[in-house]
Enzyme design. Structure first.
Site, PDB file in Angstrom:
ATOM      1  N   ASP A  40       1.071  -1.108  -0.025  1.00 46.08           N
ATOM      2  CA  ASP A  40      -0.005   0.065  -0.056  1.00 46.08           C
ATOM      3  C   ASP A  40       0.764   1.322   0.264  1.00 46.08           C
ATOM      4  O   ASP A  40       2.082   1.119   0.255  1.00 46.08           O
ATOM      5  CB  ASP A  40      -0.738  -0.063   1.382  1.00 46.08           C
ATOM      6  CG  ASP A  40      -1.498   1.161   1.660  1.00 46.08           C
ATOM      7  OD1 ASP A  40      -2.425   1.620   0.805  1.00 46.08           O
ATOM      8  OD2 ASP A  40      -1.344   1.664   2.943  1.00 46.08           O
ATOM      9  N   ASP A  75      -1.762  -0.926   6.030  1.00 42.85           N
ATOM     10  CA  ASP A  75      -1.747  -0.553   7.615  1.00 42.85           C
ATOM     11  C   ASP A  75      -3.240   0.175   7.715  1.00 42.85           C
ATOM     12  O   ASP A  75      -3.625   0.207   8.977  1.00 42.85           O
ATOM     13  CB  ASP A  75      -0.728   0.882   7.717  1.00 42.85           C
ATOM     14  CG  ASP A  75      -1.119   2.083   6.932  1.00 42.85           C
ATOM     15  OD1 ASP A  75      -1.751   1.966   5.892  1.00 42.85           O
ATOM     16  OD2 ASP A  75      -0.716   3.181   7.356  1.00 42.85           O
ATOM     17  N   ASP A  99      -7.346  -1.493   4.099  1.00 43.78           N
ATOM     18  CA  ASP A  99      -6.220  -2.290   3.693  1.00 43.78           C
ATOM     19  C   ASP A  99      -6.642  -3.873   4.287  1.00 43.78           C
ATOM     20  O   ASP A  99      -6.189  -4.915   3.673  1.00 43.78           O
ATOM     21  CB  ASP A  99      -4.731  -2.093   4.077  1.00 43.78           C
ATOM     22  CG  ASP A  99      -4.348  -0.975   3.470  1.00 43.78           C
ATOM     23  OD1 ASP A  99      -4.835  -0.719   2.213  1.00 43.78           O
ATOM     24  OD2 ASP A  99      -3.503  -0.352   4.105  1.00 43.78           O
TER      25      ASP A  99
END
Lengths: 633, 123
Positions: A330, A522, A526
């Site tokens: 991410d 995080d 996600d």
């Protein structure tokens, strides 16, 4: 009686028989030696072997079998036959029974010691806990035990003291050694407003903090809980050994009986010889090494990684890490610092004013950047009403009677933008800046450029993964230009940009077609991707939901730990495989040797040698696991 | 002749071992008795676990009291992988283990060496 005491009893009583065995080839006959052997072995059988026999009997009644079954049957057979042989004046094998018991107990004594070593990680973690705290109660500072600290307490921490619980500094500043929780070796400087973690050590200054999480909610308590679960979890490879005891032991008994029948009936060996082969089969086949192979390695591996600030949730994760081909990241908060700042504003003051009023109640990192900028420019934002989120695109609301909006370039499908602004947007995006559009009264009135710089360690982390032969991919909701610019800075192979929050998991699935995928993230958004990926790696600074969904948690927020986590998992898993391999090989090769298959070429195994070999292999499996602590990563 | 008798006896014994250990035998199971807002089951550890299969009611706090009478070091820990429990069982002492019954399902437990097994059914 404890195992240690039983071992010493067996050892001391075995020594005279050992001496007798050494004297025999010298033709020195101790008078009445058979009777002495009978006496000594009887005591050993009652005191040292008794518990094996009891346990074997108790489980046999329940249709179960275990290693005690083998030890008990093997030694009892040798003992009972020897009584018969003694009475009929034939050679006796008392010492075989005595020595086997001694060696098996020796193995168990060491094993017990090693097992308590291997499980020490949790105890060490719990020991990190502070014992008491200096709490402000009724205007006075009083020292109270840790369990009486409640949420909201103001706690004073002086130099050298441990921070009792998790909280936020309200007054003072200091440097804090957080290495025990995060694995980060450099002390961290903290001021009012910064979070502190329980069990960390205050170095230089004095400060007061407000307790936010106490008891089982603290970070340390949760780490302990996770490590405990990981250590007791089963790796799927272990399913193999789960069945071993109940299936393997009866099969060994059958092989032993067959060995006896073949030697006695078919090959015409004496009763004594045939029995000795059968007893050796039973003794060498004890599956304790198989049972120890996985749990001990798992315990040491997860314990060691916890010390480094890498929490591995269970054995399944370890196994899956081995096959990972692609690591997906991410962007925000993972590759970048996650603290974006406003760098450019295109348009007049009205732009930031409208943006601030729309973002005031949002917790999005970009919103925080806008709010910080508005505060710095001392702009008072009007209160917005009638909020409506435009999923993945932005938000819409009413500001001072007019419809206003803030959002990404995806909004451009709905609104008109001048060419000049479009050009400006492209230019800012090429500088790796995220561009936010601000609109009022159905028209775009300006742009805000926000930048979130990559973490200093991200580049090094990617290089380490590439060296491992893994492909790296960045998954982000940002547009292609910004994402590409960041990817080039840190050296990521592929970029998937413009992903809507709900679609991350879908993209992971697509990447999984080329092989197993690890995802590092995080945020709350996600969580589905963390669950979908074969290995979910959550950043410790992330939301609770992300941490819950991940299989590996990086307490330090350092991307270089991704490589370390992969390396440690691989090593632990390889150690499990190595242990299982040796334990199996030992049993598979040991049984035919003990059964006398190779007697033709002079290769046989006496029961006492079989006992020694069995103790040795259990011990070497546990030692190999403990050595994981020393392995280089 | 003696050898023939031994052979027949040996083969018969092999048959018995197969029937005894691999045959389909009833498993010692027990449903917890609920008293007030608490359910408790006593588990004796001797050559395995009795009972081996325990049924618990969902949502009622449960305690399992393990008493190890067996001196085998194989049974000196009891492990519940799903709950992160790895409890030492000193011989002849009763150790209580609290079980989270909030989620229905089957939860296996095992001894420290994964040689003996038991099962919890929460429903």
């Amino acid at each position: 009686m404890s195992i240690t005491k039983r071992f010493w009893t067996a050892l001391v009583l075995s020594v005279p028989m050992l001496i007798n065995m050494v004297l025999m080839p010298l033709h020195i006959e101790v008078p009445g030696s058979k009777w002495i052997q009978f006496g000594l072995t009887t005591v050993i059988m009652i005191v040292a072997a008794g518990p094996f026999i009891q346990s074997a009997w108790a489980s046999a009644k329940k249709h179960h079998s275990n290693m005690d079954t083998l030890v008990a049957i093997g030694t009892a057979t040798a003992y009972i036959y020897s009584i018969y042989a003694m009475l009929t004046n034939q050679p006796v094998y008392f010492e075989s029974a005595a020595f086997v018991i001694t060696f098996v107990l020796l193995g168990q004594v060491f094993e017990e010691r090693m097992r308590s070593n291997a499980s020490g990680a949790v105890a060490k973690l719990v020991d990190l806990q502070a014992k008491d705290a200096e709490v402000l109660r009724g205007g006075k500072v009083v020292r109270v035990p840790l369990d009486q600290v409640v949420q909201g307490d103001l706690i004073r921490v002086r130099p050298g003291q441990k921070v009792a619980v998790d909280g936020e500094i309200v007054d003072g500043s200091s440097t804090i050694d957080e290495s025990m929780v995060t694995g980060e070796s450099m002390p961290v400087t903290k001021h009012a407003g910064d979070k502190v973690i329980g069990a960390t050590i205050n170095n230089t200054g004095t400060f007061t903090f407000r307790a936010e999480k106490v008891g089982s909610d603290t970070m340390l308590a949760q780490i302990v809980e996770l490590v405990k679960k990981a250590q007791t979890s089963h790796a799927p490879i272990q399913k193999l050994t789960d069945k071993v005891a109940d299936v393997f032991v009866p099969i060994v008994l059958i092989i032993a009986l067959a060995t006896f029948l073949v030697w006695y009936v078919a090959l015409g060996a004496t009763l004594a010889h045939a029995l000795i082969f059968a007893v050796a089969v039973v003794v060498i086949a004890c599956p304790c090494a198989l049972g120890l192979a996985t749990p001990t390695a798992l315990m040491v591996g997860t314990g060691r990684s916890a010390k480094m600030g890498i929490l591995i949730k269970n054995g399944e994760v370890l196994e899956e890490v081995n096959d990972v081909r692609t690591v997906v990241f991410d962007k925000t908060g993972t590759i970048t610092a996650g603290k974006p700042v406003v760098t450019d504003i295109v348009g007049d003051n009205q732009v930031i004013r409208v943006a601030a009023s729309l973002e005031a109640s949002s917790e999005h990192p970009l919103a925080e950047a806008v709010m910080a900028k508005a505060k710095a420019m001392q702009i008072e934002a009007p209160v917005a009403t009638d909020f409506a989120a435009i999923s993945g695109k932005g938000v819409r609301a009413t500001v001072e009677g007019q419809e206003a909006f803030v959002g990404s370039e995806k909004l451009l499908e709905d609104y008109l933008v001048s060419d000049a602004l479009r050009e400006k947007m492209a230019q800012l995006q090429d500088e790796a800046k995220t561009v936010v559009f601000v609109g009022l009264g159905g028209k775009v009135i300006g742009l805000i450029a926000i930048q979130d710089a990559p973490k200093a360690t991200s580049k090094e982390a990617m290089a380490a993964l590439h060296k491992r032969g893994l492909k790296t991919v960045m998954l982000t909701g940002d547009n292609e230009r910004v994402a590409r610019a960041i990817a080039d800075q840190v050296g990521i192979d592929d970029v998937v940009a413009g992903v809507l929050p709900g679609a991350k998991a879908e993209h992971i699935q697509r990447l999984q077609q080329d092989g197993p995928v690890a995802f590092v993230g995080d945020g709350i958004n996600d969580a589905p991707a963390l669950t979908t990926a074969d290995v979910g790696i959550a950043m410790g600074s992330g939301t609770d939901i992300a941490i819950e969904s991940g299989g590996i948690i990086l307490v330090k927020n350092d991307l270089r730990d991704v490589d370390r986590a992969l390396s440690l998992s691989k090593q632990t898993f390889n150690r499990i495989k190595l242990n299982l391999f040796w334990a199996f090989i030992y049993n598979v090769l040991g049984i035919p040797v003990a059964a006398g298959v190779f007697a033709g070429i002079g290769l046989t195994l006496s029961p006492e040698l079989a006992g020694l070999a069995m103790a040795f292999i259990s011990l070497s499996v546990v030692t190999s696991s403990v050595l994981l602590n020393r392995a280089r990563i | 002749m003696a050898k023939l008798i031994v052979l027949i006896a040996g083969v018969a014994l092999i048959g018995f071992i197969i029937w005894w250990f691999f045959g389909n035998h009833a498993v010692d199971s027990e449903a917890a008795s609920v008293e007030g807002n608490q359910q408790t089951v006593a588990v004796t550890v001797k050559g395995g676990y009795s009972p081996e299969v325990i049924e618990l009611k969902r949502g009622v706090p449960a305690t399992l009291n393990f008493t190890r009478l067996d001196s085998s070091s194989c049974l000196d820990h009891v492990v519940f992988p799903d709950f992160g429990v790895n409890q030492e069982l000193p011989q002849n002492q009763t150790e209580s283990i609290a079980i989270d019954t909030s989620k229905p399902g089957e939860y296996a437990w095992a001894c420290g060496m994964d040689m003996f097994h038991g099962k919890l059914i929460v429903k």
